[in-house]
Structure formats: structure tokens, C-alpha cells
Design a protein around this motif. Sequence first.
Motif, short mmCIF file in Angstrom:
data_model
loop_
_atom_site.label_atom_id
_atom_site.label_comp_id
_atom_site.label_asym_id
_atom_site.label_seq_id
_atom_site.Cartn_x
_atom_site.Cartn_y
_atom_site.Cartn_z
N GLU A 101 0.81 -1.22 0.00
CA GLU A 101 0.00 0.00 0.00
C GLU A 101 0.85 1.27 0.00
O GLU A 101 0.33 2.37 -0.22
N ILE A 102 2.16 1.12 0.27
CA ILE A 102 3.05 2.29 0.33
C ILE A 102 3.90 2.33 -0.93
O ILE A 102 4.64 1.39 -1.23
N ASP A 103 3.80 3.42 -1.68
CA ASP A 103 4.60 3.56 -2.89
C ASP A 103 6.08 3.74 -2.52
O ASP A 103 6.40 4.45 -1.54
N PRO A 104 7.00 3.13 -3.28
CA PRO A 104 8.44 3.25 -2.97
C PRO A 104 8.97 4.68 -2.91
O PRO A 104 10.02 4.92 -2.32
N ILE A 105 8.27 5.65 -3.50
CA ILE A 105 8.74 7.03 -3.48
C ILE A 105 8.83 7.57 -2.05
O ILE A 105 9.58 8.50 -1.76
N TYR A 106 8.08 6.96 -1.13
CA TYR A 106 8.08 7.42 0.27
C TYR A 106 9.30 6.93 1.06
O TYR A 106 9.66 7.51 2.07
#
Length: 280
Positions: A101-106
Amino acid sequence: MHTMWKGTISFGLVNIPVKLHAATENKDIKLRQLHEECKSPVEYEKRCPVCEREIDSKEIVKAYEYAKNKFVVLDKEDLDQLKKEQEDKAVEIMDFVKLEEIDPIYFERSYFISPSEGGTKAYSLLRQALGDTGKIGIAKIIIRSKEQLAIVRVYENTLVMETIHYPDEVRSVQDVPNVPEETELSKKELSTAVTLIDQLTAEFDPEKYKDDYRTALMELIEAKKNNEEVTTAKDKPKPDNVTNLMDALEKSLEKTKGPKKKKTTKKKTKTTTSGKKKTS
């Protein structure tokens, strides 16, 4: 492995005394800057443009610039107290979510988590529970005077904490220039691209990816070193106390002299035979 943070991670009523260790390291080859003429390392001075002198780190204070050339000075005592108040708090896992659910950009930086004394069983409990549920924990932590959003997850047999950016730290894609809108593509073009992706698809194996530039740079450095293409920096000249003293005295004398005064000529007067005064 160096311990860079000690504290407690908690979820519910479970408290785990833990330590953080940097999970990654920067292996960039650091190159120094030399003066081309004499091959000496270039120095960078902390200099005050108003006082016109080099300043010591003890003379530096931190401040926030809220407008052009307007600052709010923050005392070291205030910052240390604020930091202590936050660090004394336990790191509490606030939510559990799925990793996908967490995009790697974060994602920002990774830290290995090890249990401190007395924390082995609780550590194992959290590791097993995360593994069984396929979830990760969302938490907050203070690292280097900055509050970070972080996740706690399982990596192989170890708990890992990864700091992640807050939403307002991730720039909006609307600000990216020249991004095309939907473009009309032919079926043949798209089919060819998909086929190429399928042919290059493989299981991720990090060991097969190497830093070719770093390897080539080190080979170049070693070759030059073996061929004795090296240089030695010259010793920094020692100051001549006598010369420096004379310079200081001369400058002091110049300051005390002040601006030169213009010479004024006095007019002479002569007395004539008639008794009248004549100016010459």
C-alpha cells in the motif's frame, strides 16, 4: 555493528527495548579537490562577511530565516530540551498496513533493529506476528533531531525500520514539466513493447547488479598509483611571527594616522617705509 539509537518500540501493551543499526552504507568514492598549481587540498573557511574574519564553530548559533535577512535565533539549550522531550518517548506503532500500500517514493533509509537486554521474547513475538499477518507497522521516531515517519517490517529473520517521507515532503506530480497526456499508440507498437518486457522479465537477484562506474574508477586509481602517477601535497608554510608582527604594527600605525591634513600657507606681511603693511 555500531548502535546509532537506543529506545523502546511498543505495540499495544507490548514494549520491546531495541537498538538501531544502519542497514546500508554509502560506497561512493570520495574525491578531494586540490589546487592545480601546487596540488594541495583546498580549504573551506567559515568566515563572517561583516566582521571580515574567520570564525570558530563555538561562535555559530542556529536560526530560522522567516523572511529575507530576518532570523529567529534558537538557543542550544532550547533545542537540546526539545530533543530530549521527544527522544524520551517510546516509539509506538500506531497502525498496521500492507507493505504494497506504500509507494516506494516514500522510502528513505533503512535500519536493522536488534533487541536490547530483556527484549528477546517480545522482539520474536513482533517478528512472528508481522510475518504471519503479512503486515508492517507505522510509527514515529526522533533521529538526529528530526521526527521521522517510519515503518517496521520483517527482512529475512530480522526486524527492519525504514524511515519514510511525510506526504508534504513528496512533491506533486502536477509540478513535473512536459509530462504528456494520453497519447494514441498503435496496437503493434504496444504489443512489441509488451513482448520486449516479457522477454526481459526475471526474478529479482540483487547480486547480479554491480556498480560498474565505481569499479572502473577504482581500477583507474589503482593503475595510476601503480605507475607512480601520484602527487604529494606540499607542507603548509609556517607563519613568520616577525613578519606578522611588523604587518600588524604597520596597519595599526596607518589607522592611528587618520586622514592627511592639507597644508595651509600663511601670507607674509611687510612694512613699507610709509608705515603701511603690504601683503605678499
